[in-house]
Design a protein around this motif. Structure first.
Motif, PDB file in Angstrom:
ATOM      1  N   ALA A  29       0.085  -4.548   0.030  1.00  0.00           N
ATOM      2  CA  ALA A  29      -0.744  -3.944  -1.012  1.00  0.00           C
ATOM      3  C   ALA A  29      -1.661  -4.991  -1.648  1.00  0.00           C
ATOM      4  N   SER A  86      -5.666  -4.940  -1.292  1.00  0.00           N
ATOM      5  CA  SER A  86      -6.399  -4.837  -2.560  1.00  0.00           C
ATOM      6  C   SER A  86      -7.402  -5.967  -2.714  1.00  0.00           C
ATOM      7  N   CYS A 111     -10.286  -5.209  -0.345  1.00  0.00           N
ATOM      8  CA  CYS A 111     -11.117  -4.148  -0.921  1.00  0.00           C
ATOM      9  C   CYS A 111     -11.908  -4.656  -2.124  1.00  0.00           C
ATOM     10  N   ALA A 133      -9.650   1.686  -1.866  1.00  0.00           N
ATOM     11  CA  ALA A 133      -8.379   0.950  -1.901  1.00  0.00           C
ATOM     12  C   ALA A 133      -7.203   1.893  -2.133  1.00  0.00           C
ATOM     13  N   SER A 134      -7.380   2.849  -3.043  1.00  0.00           N
ATOM     14  CA  SER A 134      -6.285   3.761  -3.392  1.00  0.00           C
ATOM     15  C   SER A 134      -5.767   4.552  -2.196  1.00  0.00           C
ATOM     16  N   VAL A 153      -4.067   2.199   0.685  1.00  0.00           N
ATOM     17  CA  VAL A 153      -2.734   1.683   0.388  1.00  0.00           C
ATOM     18  C   VAL A 153      -1.711   2.813   0.269  1.00  0.00           C
ATOM     19  N   ALA A 161       1.328   3.647  -5.768  1.00  0.00           N
ATOM     20  CA  ALA A 161       0.584   2.829  -4.799  1.00  0.00           C
ATOM     21  C   ALA A 161      -0.925   2.974  -4.978  1.00  0.00           C
ATOM     22  N   ALA A 193      -3.224  -0.173  -6.359  1.00  0.00           N
ATOM     23  CA  ALA A 193      -4.212  -0.700  -5.421  1.00  0.00           C
ATOM     24  C   ALA A 193      -5.610  -0.703  -6.019  1.00  0.00           C
ATOM     25  N   GLU A 194      -5.978   0.381  -6.681  1.00  0.00           N
ATOM     26  CA  GLU A 194      -7.332   0.480  -7.233  1.00  0.00           C
ATOM     27  C   GLU A 194      -7.541  -0.489  -8.389  1.00  0.00           C
ATOM     28  N   ALA A 199      -7.742  -4.028  -6.913  1.00  0.00           N
ATOM     29  CA  ALA A 199      -9.028  -4.251  -6.248  1.00  0.00           C
ATOM     30  C   ALA A 199     -10.148  -4.420  -7.276  1.00  0.00           C
TER      31      ALA A 199
END
Length: 198
Positions: free
Chosen positions: A11, A15, A18, A51-52, A55, A64, A68-69, A72
């Motif tokens: 992750a 991230s 991204c 990214a969201s 991942v 997750a 991730a967002e 990133a």
């Protein structure tokens, strides 16, 4: 659900990648928006939320998409985004919107529809942030609906659909063998094999 160390590492890696892409995309946004205007450049939006779904599609655990967002967006900010702190703040909103798409299906459905919904809801929540940051008088009704519509379509295509294409391509290389996406695919393969053998 607790995260395994390999999931955390993946992750983080994704991230960061991204986030760097976000920074480059933000830099590209400047000349494009000067040519076609900020509304016209809205077609670029979807990349900022990819990214969201990437991942979440691989790891398939609550949180997750959001993590991730935000991660990133933090990388984009720390690597020098001209959007400044708003890059991180809008990332928080986008992450919430994306996460909701998976929560709606209780984190049990990770198909193209869910990934596209993730991109669409990220766009909706990004607009909520823009309204809160800029004030409700910033947009006329027509401009608001046009901008939102372009962002939603872009989120669906460049966020959701493209995320699936990227992850499916990675899956074919074998690098995702130890993650939930491949474990579920193998499980479905076993089920289909038993059914076809009946």
């Amino acid at each position: 659900m607790t995260w395994k160390m390999k999931e955390v590492v993946l992750a983080v890696i994704l991230s960061v990648i991204c986030g760097v892409i976000y920074l480059g995309w933000s830099t590209l946004w400047l000349p494009i928006s000067s040519l076609v205007g900020p509304v016209g450049a809205g077609f670029m939006f979807g990349i900022w939320v990819i990214a969201s779904p990437i991942v979440a599609y691989i790891i398939r655990k609550p949180g997750a998409a959001f993590v991730a967002e935000v991660a990133a967006a933090a990388v984009e900010l720390l690597t020098g985004s001209h959007f400044g702190l708003s890059a991180l703040l809008v990332g928080v909103f986008q992450g919430m919107g994306s996460e909701i798409a998976f929560a709606i299906f209780r984190y049990k459905r990770y198909n193209l529809l869910t990934l596209m919904l993730s991109g669409a809801l990220a766009a909706v929540f990004a607009m909520i942030y823009n309204l809160l940051a800029n004030g409700f008088g910033y947009y006329s009704t027509g401009l608001l609906l046009t901008t939102l519509g372009i962002h939603v379509v872009s989120g669906i295509i460049l966020g959701g659909w493209l995320a699936k294409v990227v992850v499916d391509a990675l899956a074919k290389t074998g690098v995702l063998e130890q993650y939930a996406i491949m474990k579920e695919r193998r499980k479905k393969g076993d089920i289909n094999g038993h059914v076809s053998g009946l």
